[in-house]
Design a protein around this motif. Structure first.
Motif, PDB file in Angstrom:
ATOM      1  N   PRO A   1       0.845  -1.198   0.000  1.00  0.00           N
ATOM      2  CA  PRO A   1       0.000   0.000   0.000  1.00  0.00           C
ATOM      3  C   PRO A   1       0.882   1.251   0.000  1.00  0.00           C
ATOM      4  O   PRO A   1       1.944   1.275   0.620  1.00  0.00           O
ATOM      5  CB  PRO A   1      -0.790  -0.114   1.307  1.00  0.00           C
ATOM      6  CG  PRO A   1      -0.691  -1.549   1.704  1.00  0.00           C
ATOM      7  CD  PRO A   1       0.624  -2.036   1.192  1.00  0.00           C
TER       8      PRO A   1
ATOM      9  N   PRO B   1       0.465   4.093   4.472  1.00  0.00           N
ATOM     10  CA  PRO B   1       0.055   3.274   5.613  1.00  0.00           C
ATOM     11  C   PRO B   1      -0.939   3.955   6.539  1.00  0.00           C
ATOM     12  O   PRO B   1      -1.534   3.305   7.396  1.00  0.00           O
ATOM     13  CB  PRO B   1       1.378   2.985   6.330  1.00  0.00           C
ATOM     14  CG  PRO B   1       2.305   4.056   5.888  1.00  0.00           C
ATOM     15  CD  PRO B   1       1.889   4.400   4.495  1.00  0.00           C
TER      16      PRO B   1
ATOM     17  N   ILE C   1      -6.930  -1.799   7.070  1.00  0.00           N
ATOM     18  CA  ILE C   1      -6.795  -2.956   6.195  1.00  0.00           C
ATOM     19  C   ILE C   1      -8.047  -3.811   6.333  1.00  0.00           C
ATOM     20  O   ILE C   1      -8.489  -4.106   7.447  1.00  0.00           O
ATOM     21  CB  ILE C   1      -5.552  -3.781   6.567  1.00  0.00           C
ATOM     22  CG1 ILE C   1      -4.298  -2.917   6.414  1.00  0.00           C
ATOM     23  CG2 ILE C   1      -5.447  -5.044   5.709  1.00  0.00           C
ATOM     24  CD1 ILE C   1      -3.066  -3.522   7.050  1.00  0.00           C
TER      25      ILE C   1
ATOM     26  N   THR D   1     -10.014  -7.443   5.605  1.00  0.00           N
ATOM     27  CA  THR D   1      -9.866  -8.834   5.209  1.00  0.00           C
ATOM     28  C   THR D   1     -10.975  -9.190   4.232  1.00  0.00           C
ATOM     29  O   THR D   1     -11.994  -8.523   4.166  1.00  0.00           O
ATOM     30  CB  THR D   1      -9.942  -9.772   6.423  1.00  0.00           C
ATOM     31  OG1 THR D   1     -11.181  -9.561   7.095  1.00  0.00           O
ATOM     32  CG2 THR D   1      -8.800  -9.495   7.387  1.00  0.00           C
TER      33      THR D   1
ATOM     34  N   HIS E   1       2.373  -2.131   8.268  1.00  0.00           N
ATOM     35  CA  HIS E   1       1.193  -1.936   7.429  1.00  0.00           C
ATOM     36  C   HIS E   1       1.317  -2.729   6.134  1.00  0.00           C
ATOM     37  O   HIS E   1       0.379  -3.422   5.718  1.00  0.00           O
ATOM     38  CB  HIS E   1       0.997  -0.448   7.134  1.00  0.00           C
ATOM     39  CG  HIS E   1      -0.328  -0.131   6.512  1.00  0.00           C
ATOM     40  ND1 HIS E   1      -0.560  -0.263   5.163  1.00  0.00           N
ATOM     41  CD2 HIS E   1      -1.497   0.281   7.058  1.00  0.00           C
ATOM     42  CE1 HIS E   1      -1.808   0.072   4.897  1.00  0.00           C
ATOM     43  NE2 HIS E   1      -2.398   0.407   6.029  1.00  0.00           N
TER      44      HIS E   1
ATOM     45  N   SER F   1       1.270  -6.600   6.828  1.00  0.00           N
ATOM     46  CA  SER F   1      -0.075  -7.009   7.260  1.00  0.00           C
ATOM     47  C   SER F   1      -1.040  -7.048   6.084  1.00  0.00           C
ATOM     48  O   SER F   1      -1.839  -7.980   5.944  1.00  0.00           O
ATOM     49  CB  SER F   1      -0.602  -6.050   8.334  1.00  0.00           C
ATOM     50  OG  SER F   1       0.219  -6.051   9.478  1.00  0.00           O
ATOM     51  N   ALA F   2      -0.973  -6.037   5.242  1.00  0.00           N
ATOM     52  CA  ALA F   2      -1.856  -6.003   4.072  1.00  0.00           C
ATOM     53  C   ALA F   2      -1.588  -7.183   3.151  1.00  0.00           C
ATOM     54  O   ALA F   2      -2.521  -7.812   2.626  1.00  0.00           O
ATOM     55  CB  ALA F   2      -1.675  -4.681   3.322  1.00  0.00           C
TER      56      ALA F   2
ATOM     57  N   CYS G   1      -3.004 -10.380   4.704  1.00  0.00           N
ATOM     58  CA  CYS G   1      -4.468 -10.426   4.594  1.00  0.00           C
ATOM     59  C   CYS G   1      -4.905 -10.837   3.188  1.00  0.00           C
ATOM     60  O   CYS G   1      -5.859 -11.605   3.023  1.00  0.00           O
ATOM     61  CB  CYS G   1      -5.060  -9.065   4.963  1.00  0.00           C
ATOM     62  SG  CYS G   1      -5.033  -8.706   6.737  1.00  0.00           S
ATOM     63  N   ARG G   2      -4.193 -10.353   2.177  1.00  0.00           N
ATOM     64  CA  ARG G   2      -4.544 -10.740   0.806  1.00  0.00           C
ATOM     65  C   ARG G   2      -4.221 -12.206   0.530  1.00  0.00           C
ATOM     66  O   ARG G   2      -4.953 -12.888  -0.186  1.00  0.00           O
ATOM     67  CB  ARG G   2      -3.810  -9.838  -0.184  1.00  0.00           C
ATOM     68  CG  ARG G   2      -4.451  -8.447  -0.327  1.00  0.00           C
ATOM     69  CD  ARG G   2      -3.699  -7.621  -1.341  1.00  0.00           C
ATOM     70  NE  ARG G   2      -2.953  -6.563  -0.695  1.00  0.00           N
ATOM     71  CZ  ARG G   2      -2.009  -5.835  -1.298  1.00  0.00           C
ATOM     72  NH1 ARG G   2      -1.697  -6.088  -2.556  1.00  0.00           N
ATOM     73  NH2 ARG G   2      -1.392  -4.887  -0.654  1.00  0.00           N
TER      74      ARG G   2
END
Length: 381
Positions: free
Chosen positions: A8, A11, A16, A18, A232, A235-236, A239-240
């Motif tokens: 991303p 941040p 974010i 899910t 950030h 984590s993103a 999640c993807r």
């Protein structure tokens, strides 16, 4: 398999999200407690709270957080258990269930897991079992928990036979990450967490890998702006990745890169002397060596992966592990994992940054060779 993901750009721009087809929850990545507290209060929505942490995090963060929640008018109970992977156990979980039974918590109330991976994994499983499942929110306090353990709802405790043998898939109600907590970590813990971020770079995001290559000194110095960008972004990406298969119906998962050997290392060394991130780093180096010897990964790409792990200060050879490791016992432990996993061990092998393949025909000889030898590739990064 190749599915490269980009970071991303900002941040601070958004929460974010899910994309789990069964459960959706927000992941708030916050710079400070001042930023995190109102978001946590909004997620709690006035409900009674049972805060569970470990003894170390209780002193550093959780007791103060509980006071702030009480000051905001919430009914808060708090307990803690001894820190360390050795306490990620059925015995600890049983004690927590007994404690919850003595609280006023009802099914609509919330369990708050405040801590690193051990706390989050253990408390998530306790929440999944208590009253057949009560809501829980993760408040991670380590880099490893920020970028990995707090996300995805894989909750479990360890067993002498294998790591994470007893557990469930149970998604949190929310994740509220305060990157400011990372200022209290020592360098060893930061390195261990960075291993999980490097893993995501290798399997899915050359951009994340390059960020760590360029900024790992700033990360290990706990530079706040760099940590926010790292947490950030990682984590993103996680999640993807988990959105594609949140309940591991397909066992061919790139996110297991480094864990096949890493989990066996933790089991053999007794859950504690080798941190999870250290074991995963060693497992990644071994898997990369197997891939290079199979002709899947170029020698310079191998050097780049192993070189970054080494630059961060993570173990890539037996001699660098913080506990003695017997190669034959490790292979035997992987035999137990093979039995649990329907007779097959699946290795995630890197092909290049952002691309992996899954192999279920890696031999004991290949594993043995990867465990006892290192990389000497002279290629420049």
């Amino acid at each position: 398999m190749s599915d490269r993901l980009t970071l991303p750009q900002d941040p601070d721009a958004a929460v974010i999200g899910t994309a789990d087809r069964r459960d959706q929850y927000p992941v708030h990545v916050c710079r400070s407690e001042e930023d995190a507290l109102p978001r946590l209060l909004a997620e709690l929505d006035g409900r009674r709270v049972a805060v569970i942490t470990d003894h170390t995090v209780a002193r550093l963060h959780a007791e103060g957080l509980a006071r702030q929640l009480r000051a905001a008018g919430l009914d808060v109970a708090l307990t803690s258990f001894p820190a360390g992977e050795a306490n990620k156990s059925v015995a600890t979980a049983t004690g927590l269930l007994d404690w919850l039974a003595g609280t006023k918590l009802v099914r609509r109330d919330v369990v708050l897991a405040v801590g690193g991976g051990v706390v989050i994994d253990t408390v998530g499983w306790v929440a999944s079992a208590y009253m057949r499942g009560v809501p829980y929110i993760n408040v991670p306090t380590t880099l490893l928990a920020d970028v990995d353990a707090a996300l995805g709802g894989k909750v479990a405790v360890d067993h002498p036979t294998a790591k994470n043998l007893i557990g469930a898939f149970y998604q949190p109600k929310a994740v509220v990450t305060n990157v400011g907590y990372l200022a209290t970590l020592d360098r060893r813990q930061l390195r261990a967490g960075l291993a999980e971020a490097i893993k995501k770079g290798v399997i899915a995001s050359p951009e994340l890998f390059e960020l760590i290559e360029l900024k790992h000194s700033d990360i290990l110095a706990a530079d706040p702006a760099t940590l926010v960008r790292l947490v950030h972004g990682a984590s993103a990406i996680k999640c993807r990745l988990i959105a594609k298969d949140p309940y591991e119906e397909d066992l061919r998962r790139p996110l297991n890169f480094g864990h096949t050997i890493g989990h066996a290392v933790e089991t053999v060394t007794g859950y504690g002397p080798v941190l999870h991130g250290e074991a995963v780093a060693f497992g990644m180096a071994c898997a990369a060596r197997i891939a290079e010897r199979r002709g899947l990964l170029g020698a310079c790409a191998l050097d780049r992966i192993v070189g970054l792990l080494a630059a961060v200060g993570l173990p890539t050879t037996l001699a660098e592990l913080p506990a003695a490791l017997d190669a034959e016992r490790t292979i035997a432990a992987m035999g137990q994992i093979r039995k649990i996993r329907d007779g097959k061990i699946r290795f995630v092998l890197p092909v290049e940054l952002g691309e992996t393949v899954i192999a279920d025909d890696v031999t004991d000889d290949e594993i043995r060779s990867s465990l006892i030898t290192g990389s000497d590739c002279p290629c420049p990064h």
